[in-house]
Write an enzyme that holds these catalytic residues in place. Structure first.
Site, PDB file in Angstrom:
ATOM      1  N   GLU A   6     -28.667  -9.014   4.558  1.00 14.32           N
ATOM      2  CA  GLU A   6     -29.176  -9.131   3.179  1.00 14.32           C
ATOM      3  C   GLU A   6     -30.348 -10.094   3.040  1.00 14.32           C
ATOM      4  OE1 GLU A   6     -26.395  -9.779   0.040  1.00 14.32           O
ATOM      5  OE2 GLU A   6     -25.236  -8.001   0.481  1.00 14.32           O
ATOM      6  N   GLU A  28     -20.437  -3.809   3.881  1.00 13.67           N
ATOM      7  CA  GLU A  28     -19.706  -4.619   2.901  1.00 13.67           C
ATOM      8  C   GLU A  28     -19.474  -3.789   1.661  1.00 13.67           C
ATOM      9  OE1 GLU A  28     -21.216  -8.511   1.760  1.00 13.67           O
ATOM     10  OE2 GLU A  28     -21.855  -8.887   3.825  1.00 13.67           O
TER      11      GLU A  28
HETATM   12  C1  NOJ Z   1     -22.946 -10.243   0.231  1.00 11.67           C
HETATM   13  C2  NOJ Z   1     -23.012 -11.324   1.244  1.00 11.67           C
HETATM   14  O1  NOJ Z   1     -23.411 -10.797   2.488  1.00 11.67           O
HETATM   15  C3  NOJ Z   1     -21.723 -12.123   1.391  1.00 11.67           C
HETATM   16  O2  NOJ Z   1     -22.018 -13.287   2.086  1.00 11.67           O
HETATM   17  C4  NOJ Z   1     -21.106 -12.397   0.024  1.00 11.67           C
HETATM   18  O3  NOJ Z   1     -19.934 -13.169   0.141  1.00 11.67           O
HETATM   19  C5  NOJ Z   1     -20.828 -11.092  -0.665  1.00 11.67           C
HETATM   20  N1  NOJ Z   1     -22.086 -10.412  -0.895  1.00 11.67           N
HETATM   21  C6  NOJ Z   1     -20.114 -11.227  -2.007  1.00 11.67           C
HETATM   22  O4  NOJ Z   1     -20.912 -11.894  -2.907  1.00 11.67           O
END
Ligand code: NOJ
Length: 465
Positions: A184, A371
């Site tokens: 990200e 994710e």
């Molecule tokens: C994306 C991120 O990669 C992660 O670190 C984070 O905890 C989650 N989003 C949830 O916000």
């Protein structure tokens, strides 16, 4: 209606990252990361994120010195028990990240044998439990020593990163067959350098575009190196996708939605897959064009190498409308759906739209959902009892979407729930609980939530009802 079956080779499991899960932030030679530094610096003060106008749960302040990423979910000490739980869950993949600060505490130079030993133990344990390690080289935890020199914005960043990647490939590449370079970047670079709402809290457009460009060159160098080492695995990157729809059915709003998608997703993904930045943004947004690094296309032409897959993090959808007064000529409008108290508003069809967009735009590239997950409101009631029906529904609906995508011919190869256990959430400390396992952050006690039992049924039966 009928249930869905997951393909034989589909990877299904959970994810977490080093700074959010490990704890032990200063043990066995590990140095301070940007995230450690930031949390300490702002403990007890409102986080600058709160001034960004973002609508999120919690106060986005780190309220006291106990709310630091020094414990995570105690993965450093309890990794064996966590991995045994994963095995009992029946999952066949675990996405983790390596902490650069643990492996090369000075950022560049000497390797820390204790860091290598830790990740060797984790990787070996995963493999002995039949779980495929899916490893990120970088999940936001820049060594603070390198951040002090500008981090991503330093022209030497691509070299630093390649040297670090080499250490990882040499030490773990015989067993790790899925690698991703950056997680990200649109969050840690765009929000970190442009809006200044995320560490390292810089607000400078030209520096942002330069930092983004150097991160891309670093990505290419790592991918080139990996391919040259012939280790027989795959390498990609992870970007997040907010599925954006036009508020009105008019061309102007369609354009606004496209520019937002370009900024949030394609800016980071298109160069990695095609070697170019999105033309529409360069053409239509003067503030992007005017702040671009010199000779950016020459750099891309020189370094570009396609990656093997794209990891997509999907959490939410949004709506936008045309607004000529805004930088992007687009303005957010209220989403159709609401979910009081949740950080991200769950909208499973948005995952279908997001992944289908990636499939179509990038010509059937292999996609992993790296994710997808939710932190629920009322954490101290519902979550403490570990009875989380809303998360069960969330998982069910999203995995059903994944199955529909596969039926439509999308090369969707995996799904990783975020996250494995309640951990540290960058701007919200321990208040937001995404985990399938409930964690007592004082004692390290762990309890499976109902959602983990449900997820386990999917993993074992490879079906979703
Ligand atoms: C994306 C991120 O990669 C992660 O670190 C984070 O905890 C989650 N989003 C949830 O916000």
């Amino acid at each position: 209606m009928y249930g869905f079956r997951l393909p034989e080779d589909f990877l299904i499991g959970t994810a977490n990252s080093a700074f959010q899960s490990e704890g032990a932030w200063d043990r066995d030679g590990k140095s301070e990361s940007l995230m450690d530094y930031y949390a300490r610096e702002f403990a007890g003060k409102p986080s600058p994120g709160s001034a960004s106008g973002k609508k999120v749960t919690g106060t986005r302040a780190l309220p006291n010195s106990e709310d630091l990423p020094d414990r995570g979910c105690y993965f450093y000490d309890n990794y064996e028990a966590y991995i045994e739980d994963m095995a009992k869950t029946g999952q066949n993949v675990y996405r983790l990240s390596i902490s650069w600060c643990r492996v090369i505490p000075t950022g560049v130079g000497e390797v820390n044998p204790k860091g290598i030993e830790f990740y060797n133990k984790v990787i070996n344990k995963l493999l002995s439990c039949g779980i495929t390690p899916f490893v990120d080289l970088y999940h936001w935890d820049m060594p603070q020593v390198l951040q002090d020199k500008g981090g991503f914005a330093n022209p030497s960043f691509p070299e630093w990163f390649e040297a670090y990647a080499k250490v990882c490939f040499e030490n773990f590449g015989d067993r790790v067959k899925f690698w991703s370079t950056f997680n990200e970047s649109q969050v840690n670079i765009y929000s970190g350098y442009w809006t200044g709402s995320f560490p390292p809290l810089i607000k400078n457009r030209a520096v942002t575009l330069q930092a983004a460009h150097y991160s891309l060159l670093a990505h290419f160098r790592a991918v080139r190196l990996y391919k040259s080492m012939n280790l027989g695995g795959k390498i990609g990157a992870v970007n997040c996708f907010t599925s954006i729809t036009p508020a009105r059915m008019v061309e102007e709003d369609l354009g606004a939605a496209e520019r937002q998608t370009n900024r949030r997703f394609d800016w980071w993904t298109q160069p990695m897959l095609e070697g170019t930045y999105p033309r529409r943004l360069l053409r239509e947004c003067a503030y992007v064009r005017d702040n671009m690094p010199e000779n950016f296309q020459e750099d891309l032409d020189k370094w570009f190498i396609p990656m093997d897959f794209i990891g997509v993090n999907y959490y939410q959808a949004a709506r936008t409308t045309y607004d000529s007064t805004r930088l992007m000529h687009s303005k957010p409008v209220e989403p159709f759906y609401s979910s009081p108290g949740q950080q991200f508003i769950p909208y499973p069809p948005g995952m279908f739209d997001a992944i289908m967009y990636v499939h179509e735009k990038y010509h059937g590239v292999d996609i992993y959902i790296t994710e997808n997950g939710c932190a629920l409101p009322n954490i101290y009631d519902e979550e403490k009892e570990c009875d989380d029906p809303a998360r069960v529904t969330y998982i069910r609906e999203h995995i059903r979407m994944a199955c529909r995508l596969i039926k439509c011919g999308v090369n969707l190869k995996g799904y990783m729930y975020w996250n494995d256990a309640d951990s540290y959430e960058e701007l919200d400390g321990y208040r937001l609980r995404f985990g399938l396992t409930w964690v007592n952050h004082e004692t390290g006690e762990r309890v499976w939530k109902k959602s983990r039992y449900y997820f386990s049924e999917i993993c074992k039966s490879r079906m979703v009802n």
